[in-house]
Design an enzyme around this catalytic site. Structure first.
Site, mmCIF file in Angstrom:
data_model
loop_
_atom_site.group_PDB
_atom_site.id
_atom_site.type_symbol
_atom_site.label_atom_id
_atom_site.label_comp_id
_atom_site.label_asym_id
_atom_site.label_seq_id
_atom_site.Cartn_x
_atom_site.Cartn_y
_atom_site.Cartn_z
ATOM 1 N N LYS A 1 46.089 30.759 33.514
ATOM 2 C CA LYS A 1 45.429 32.136 34.003
ATOM 3 C C LYS A 1 43.978 32.024 33.704
ATOM 4 C CE LYS A 1 45.835 37.167 33.600
ATOM 5 N NZ LYS A 1 46.625 38.377 32.916
ATOM 6 N N SER B 1 48.105 41.713 36.410
ATOM 7 C CA SER B 1 46.934 41.051 36.609
ATOM 8 C C SER B 1 47.173 39.689 36.893
ATOM 9 C CB SER B 1 45.880 41.346 35.716
ATOM 10 O OG SER B 1 46.290 40.936 34.326
ATOM 11 N N SER C 1 51.557 42.758 32.873
ATOM 12 C CA SER C 1 50.983 41.744 33.797
ATOM 13 C C SER C 1 51.754 40.291 33.905
ATOM 14 C CB SER C 1 49.269 41.606 33.494
ATOM 15 O OG SER C 1 48.840 42.732 33.554
#
EC number: 6.3.5.7
Length: 483
Positions: free
Chosen positions: A76, A151, A175
């Site tokens: 990420k 996210s 997330s």
């Protein structure tokens, strides 16, 4: 090779069915071919990956072993990666190349993992749909008109599309677990302090926690093994021994006490998801689990408390991005005030600006006691509810999300509607508990997840239950059409 799970890749590399370099080249080609459809990567690190793959093959040829040696990973894009753009999905950090590796990145590299790239995300991890990224929205491989969740939406979409077997994500209010549910993956948020946050660009420091996204519990166990552990560089890291997460995957569930919070099954939950949750409960009962209803009476206060605490911490954390030392700087500022104002106004997107403003307001002198202090008191009540529940049960089970993935743009003009999608996940962050989402079926062709919560440092038990469930169901094996 793209259909292999992380565990299958580990076995294939060990018995020399293929090399890490062959695997890496195949996956890089697949990313190049398919990622334009879903936009799951911000950066693809081809040269870095091929160099790491050759090094992993050399280490294996020299007699070294290890489940992660030569296996692919993508991070990420808030995990600092030395010499690689680390953008947080924001214009503010579009030109930022990290000068060091985050602890998670370093640990997985030491284990021999091959970094294929950095995945797309909601800007500064603020969002539930992966629509706030400066680099464009991520699309759900199960239906390209729908969101993948957020996210960590890029990390989830990449694995769901079989671009690679596993990715890292972070979970501040759901997330990892929420996008896992919306893309048919297994996603684990560890206990707060289990995985180092050093080099993980902060959103809300008392809530953020890194963890794995993969297709199976077995894969999450392998990846968590490489990520977990004490780190002296992170003041919130906890010095707790790391067990072998794969050792007890097949342990019996006989007599395991599972609690279903009555508050999770009220208004707002899609009844079709409620049916799938009950079906998963029946499977676990067949495996020997004992299920009872419990209560988490303060659950309804979680979202308001979270949306005071998280923005308050974000407003503090994001004050460092001012156009002076690194990140975006506006053109020709008139003076220092103009530099700050325009750099931040132009560098941050709408959702980030909204949360900074909310957080600054909550921390302001006249409102600190009314908002921030009150939210922290509610947080303590929520934690106490969990502690009381875990006196009666071993695990808590419920839906991961109240609805399946929604259409791109459907909630963009109503941020509160998007916030409500995290109603079942936020509690675990406020209490610091480990939580896992696992595939549990489909509604209108879109995946649905079931969430398991456990006491502190009981990630092994979560993985055990999910693995046993995945041995008697096949939801996790299903792939989206076209991928």
């Amino acid at each position: 090779m793209h259909q292999f799970t992380l565990a299958e890749i580990a076995r294939g590399l060990a018995d020399k069915s293929f090399s890490s370099e062959e695997l890496t080249r195949a996956l890089l080609a697949r990313i190049k071919q398919l990622d334009p459809q879903i936009n799951s990567f911000i950066s693809v690190t081809e040269d870095l990956a091929l160099g790491q793959a050759r090094a992993a093959d050399a280490r294996r040829a020299a007699g070294e072993t290890g489940a992660l040696l030569g296996a692919p990973i993508a991070h990420k894009d808030l995990f600092c990666t030395n010499g690689v753009r680390t953008s947080c999905g924001s214009k503010m950090l579009d030109n930022f190349k990290a000068p060091y590796d985050a602890t998670v990145v370093a640990k997985l590299a030491e284990a021999g993992m091959v970094t294929l790239g950095k995945t797309n995300m909601d800007e500064f991890a603020m969002g539930s749909a992966n629509e706030s990224s400066h680099y464009g929205a991520v699309k759900n491989p199960w239906n390209l008109e729908h969101v993948p969740g957020g996210s960590s939406g890029g990390s989830a979409a990449a694995v769901a599309a079989r671009l690679l077997p596993a990715t890292t994500g972070t979970d501040t209010g759901g997330s990892i677990r929420q996008p896992a549910a919306l893309t048919n993956l297994t996603g684990l948020k560890p206990t707060y302090g289990r995985v180092s946050r050093w080099g993980m660009i902060a959103y809300a420091s008392s809530l953020d926690q890194g963890g794995p996204l993969a297709r199976t519990a077995e894969d999450c166990a392998l990846l968590l093994q490489g990520m977990a552990g004490f780190d002296a560089k992170d003041s919130t890291s906890i010095e707790e021994p790391v067990p072998d997460y794969s050792a007890n995957l097949n342990a019996s569930l006989q007599g395991l006490r599972i609690g279903l919070p009555k508050e999770y099954f009220g208004a707002g939950l899609d009844p079709r998801i409620a049916e799938l949750v009950q079906a998963s409960v029946k499977e676990l009962e067949k495996l020997g689990a004992v299920v009872k209803e419990i209560s988490l009476p303060n659950m309804q206060h979680a979202i308001p408390a979270y949306y005071v605490i998280a923005p308050a911490e974000a407003s503090s954390n994001l004050s460092r991005f001012d156009g002076v030392r690194f990140g975006y700087r506006c053109e020709e500022p008139k003076d220092l005030t103009d530099l700050y104002k325009r750099s931040r106004g132009e560098g941050f997107g709408v959702e980030v600006q909204r949360r900074i403003m909310v957080g600054t307001y909550a921390l302001s002198a006249g409102y600190y006691d009314a908002y921030y202090v009150k939210a922290q008191q509610i947080r303590r009540l929520i934690k106490n509810d969990f502690m009381a529940a875990f006196n009666d049960v071993d695990l808590i089970l419920g839906p991961t999300t109240p609805n399946p993935a929604w259409k791109l743009g459907a909630k963009s003009s109503d941020p509160v509607a998007a916030y409500l999608e995290d109603v079942y996940t936020i509690n675990a962050n406020l209490a610091g508990l480990p939580g896992l989402s696992m595939p549990a079926g489909f509604v209108d062709g879109l995946p649905v997840g079931v969430q398991l919560l456990a006491p502190y440092f009981q990630e092994g038990r979560l993985l055990n239950v999910a693995h046993r469930y995945q041995q008697v169901t096949d939801w996790h094996t299903r792939a989206p059409n076209g991928f």
